[in-house]
Design a protein around this motif. Structure first.
Motif, short mmCIF file in Angstrom:
data_model
loop_
_atom_site.label_atom_id
_atom_site.label_comp_id
_atom_site.label_asym_id
_atom_site.label_seq_id
_atom_site.Cartn_x
_atom_site.Cartn_y
_atom_site.Cartn_z
N ARG A 80 0.84 -1.20 0.00
CA ARG A 80 0.00 0.00 0.00
C ARG A 80 0.88 1.26 0.00
O ARG A 80 0.76 2.15 0.87
CB ARG A 80 -0.97 -0.01 1.18
CG ARG A 80 -0.37 -0.21 2.55
CD ARG A 80 -1.41 -0.08 3.67
NE ARG A 80 -1.93 1.27 3.78
CZ ARG A 80 -3.20 1.60 3.54
NH1 ARG A 80 -4.09 0.70 3.16
NH2 ARG A 80 -3.61 2.85 3.68
N LEU A 81 1.76 1.35 -0.96
CA LEU A 81 2.68 2.47 -1.02
C LEU A 81 2.01 3.78 -1.44
O LEU A 81 2.59 4.86 -1.28
CB LEU A 81 3.84 2.15 -1.98
CG LEU A 81 4.87 1.16 -1.43
CD1 LEU A 81 5.79 0.69 -2.54
CD2 LEU A 81 5.65 1.78 -0.30
N ARG A 82 0.80 3.68 -1.98
CA ARG A 82 0.07 4.91 -2.34
C ARG A 82 -1.19 5.08 -1.50
O ARG A 82 -2.12 5.79 -1.90
CB ARG A 82 -0.25 4.90 -3.84
CG ARG A 82 0.99 4.98 -4.72
CD ARG A 82 0.67 5.35 -6.14
NE ARG A 82 0.01 4.26 -6.86
CZ ARG A 82 -0.41 4.34 -8.12
NH1 ARG A 82 -0.25 5.48 -8.80
NH2 ARG A 82 -0.99 3.31 -8.70
N GLY A 83 -1.24 4.39 -0.36
CA GLY A 83 -2.36 4.57 0.55
C GLY A 83 -3.50 3.60 0.36
O GLY A 83 -4.53 3.72 1.02
N TYR A 84 -3.32 2.62 -0.53
CA TYR A 84 -4.35 1.60 -0.75
C TYR A 84 -3.66 0.35 -1.29
O TYR A 84 -2.57 0.43 -1.86
CB TYR A 84 -5.42 2.09 -1.71
CG TYR A 84 -4.90 2.64 -3.02
CD1 TYR A 84 -4.65 1.81 -4.10
CD2 TYR A 84 -4.64 4.01 -3.16
CE1 TYR A 84 -4.17 2.31 -5.30
CE2 TYR A 84 -4.16 4.53 -4.35
CZ TYR A 84 -3.92 3.68 -5.42
OH TYR A 84 -3.43 4.18 -6.60
N PRO A 85 -4.27 -0.83 -1.12
CA PRO A 85 -3.64 -2.07 -1.60
C PRO A 85 -3.60 -2.11 -3.12
O PRO A 85 -4.59 -1.81 -3.79
CB PRO A 85 -4.56 -3.16 -1.05
CG PRO A 85 -5.39 -2.52 0.00
CD PRO A 85 -5.53 -1.09 -0.40
N GLU A 86 -2.45 -2.50 -3.66
CA GLU A 86 -2.33 -2.65 -5.11
C GLU A 86 -1.16 -3.57 -5.44
O GLU A 86 -0.21 -3.71 -4.65
CB GLU A 86 -2.16 -1.30 -5.79
CG GLU A 86 -0.92 -0.53 -5.37
CD GLU A 86 -0.87 0.84 -6.02
OE1 GLU A 86 -1.31 0.97 -7.18
OE2 GLU A 86 -0.40 1.78 -5.37
N PRO A 87 -1.21 -4.23 -6.59
CA PRO A 87 -0.12 -5.12 -6.99
C PRO A 87 1.20 -4.36 -7.10
O PRO A 87 1.25 -3.25 -7.63
CB PRO A 87 -0.57 -5.65 -8.35
CG PRO A 87 -2.06 -5.47 -8.36
CD PRO A 87 -2.32 -4.22 -7.57
N THR A 88 2.25 -4.97 -6.59
CA THR A 88 3.56 -4.35 -6.52
C THR A 88 4.63 -5.35 -6.94
O THR A 88 4.61 -6.49 -6.49
CB THR A 88 3.85 -3.87 -5.08
OG1 THR A 88 2.82 -2.96 -4.67
CG2 THR A 88 5.20 -3.20 -4.97
N SER A 89 5.54 -4.93 -7.80
CA SER A 89 6.66 -5.79 -8.17
C SER A 89 7.81 -5.58 -7.18
O SER A 89 8.01 -4.48 -6.66
CB SER A 89 7.14 -5.46 -9.59
OG SER A 89 6.19 -5.87 -10.55
N VAL A 90 8.55 -6.65 -6.93
CA VAL A 90 9.69 -6.61 -6.02
C VAL A 90 10.89 -7.22 -6.72
O VAL A 90 10.79 -8.29 -7.32
CB VAL A 90 9.41 -7.40 -4.72
CG1 VAL A 90 10.56 -7.23 -3.73
CG2 VAL A 90 8.10 -6.97 -4.10
#
Length: 352
Positions: free
Chosen positions: A35-45
């Motif tokens: 949630r890097l923008r304040g909400y849950p979303e798919p993120t690559s690592v």
């Protein structure tokens, strides 16, 4: 600042061999939710393979096994190819978290030319970026370049604890809370975001004491950071923690402790999250009983910041054995894993 004898013992556990893996591809890359923008979303690592952490050249942190993936033969051109690999693998995701074996902002680990090449691609392909760094590389001069690119950036710092004694005598971090505070000030002045990592249950600290330290540390950083990530210990190879664990002298934290910290810190003025690596497994945070439902609730509450389901589950569960175990462990010098010790003794008796 450094317990040199402890640092020397940790260094002895680190293998001399180096990774023989492909230098042109990262250690690993995967997708998860954050949630890097304040909400849950798919993120690559992505974890880039590098020459290693600057601190690794002196010693290492007591729990960190990233040195198992380093290679002194990594060349600058290899890192360019790893960057290309990462951006080819993004797919539809516009959020990327970057890890190395140390610090993305260390110019000896990730040369400035590679960093600029990475940031050019980030500007064209990303909406949000998280990179990790030790405090010594967070200064206006070193950060001035990445400010020129049109991508929102969050810097992650492994503070681990605001208690300098724990950082020195247990974690062997080679840093201080004062350095973290100065780094937070620099990031704020530059308009960059901050994620703070805190470590739950480092060696030689009881779980009861560590839970209290986590809550105190969250209070200490709440007005300095955009969010806090509680990282429960997971057992990594060739570390001091693994050595203790194999002898039955260390037990990873319970999932109940993570839930307690999340519930008690939810109104402290900053978002608190936890995504337990190896959760509900023997090398990661786990309860005495199988606790997949609790683990899922920890993930869900962290992602949504809605703690109602986690609170209901926590309040309606029998935690008497959990509290009894914590009180017993708190009275001992080591954080014994009694089940593992019994298993070891049983195996030894069978060979007699």
């Amino acid at each position: 600042m450094i317990n040199r004898e402890y640092a020397k013992q940790i260094k002895k556990l680190m293998p001399n061999r180096e990774s023989a893996s492909d230098p042109n591809s990262p250690v690993s890359m995967w997708k998860e939710m954050d949630r890097l923008r304040g909400y849950p979303e798919p993120t690559s690592v992505v974890i880039f393979r590098t020459k290693g952490c600057s601190w690794y050249n002196f010693s290492s942190c007591s729990m960190c096994g990233y040195f198992n993936d380093v290679s002194s033969s990594i060349k600058e051109e290899d890192l360019y190819k790893q960057v290309d690999y990462a951006f080819r693998s993004l797919g539809e995701t516009r959020i990327l978290k970057v890890f190395t074996s140390g610090s993305f902002l260390d110019p000896l680990e990730v040369p400035i030319g590679v960093r600029d090449y990475f940031m050019e691609k980030a500007e064209a392909n990303l909406d949000k970026l998280l990179v990790e760094s030790r405090t010594e590389y967070i200064n206006a001069r070193n950060l001035s370049g990445i400010k020129n690119y049109g991508v929102d950036i969050r810097i992650a710092i492994g503070l681990e604890s605001s208690n300098d004694t724990i950082v020195r005598e247990s974690i062997n971090k080679g840093s201080t809370f004062a350095k973290f505070v100065e780094s937070a000030r620099v990031l704020k002045d530059l308009g960059l975001e901050l994620r703070t990592y805190l470590l739950l249950k480092p060696p030689f600290v009881s779980e009861k004491a560590s839970v209290e330290d986590m809550i105190r540390s969250i209070k200490d950083v709440s007005n300095l950071t955009d969010d806090v990530s509680i990282n429960p210990m997971n057992i990594q190879k060739n570390t001091m923690v693994e050595k203790l664990w194999k002898k039955g002298l260390y037990r990873p934290p319970r999932l109940w402790s993570i839930a307690r910290i999340l519930l008690e810190s939810r109104n402290m003025g900053t978002q608190v999250i936890s995504y337990p690596t190896g959760g509900n497994k023997i090398r990661g945070a786990h309860n005495q009983e199988d606790s997949i439902e609790l683990l899922n609730l920890i993930f869900s509450a962290s992602l949504t910041q809605d703690f109602s389901d986690l609170e209901t589950f926590y309040n309606n569960s029998d935690k008497s054995s959990y509290f009894n175990d914590l009180c017993l462990e708190d009275s001992m010098v080591f954080q014994q894993d009694l089940d593992r010790m019994v298993d070891r003794l049983g195996a030894a008796s069978m060979t007699v």
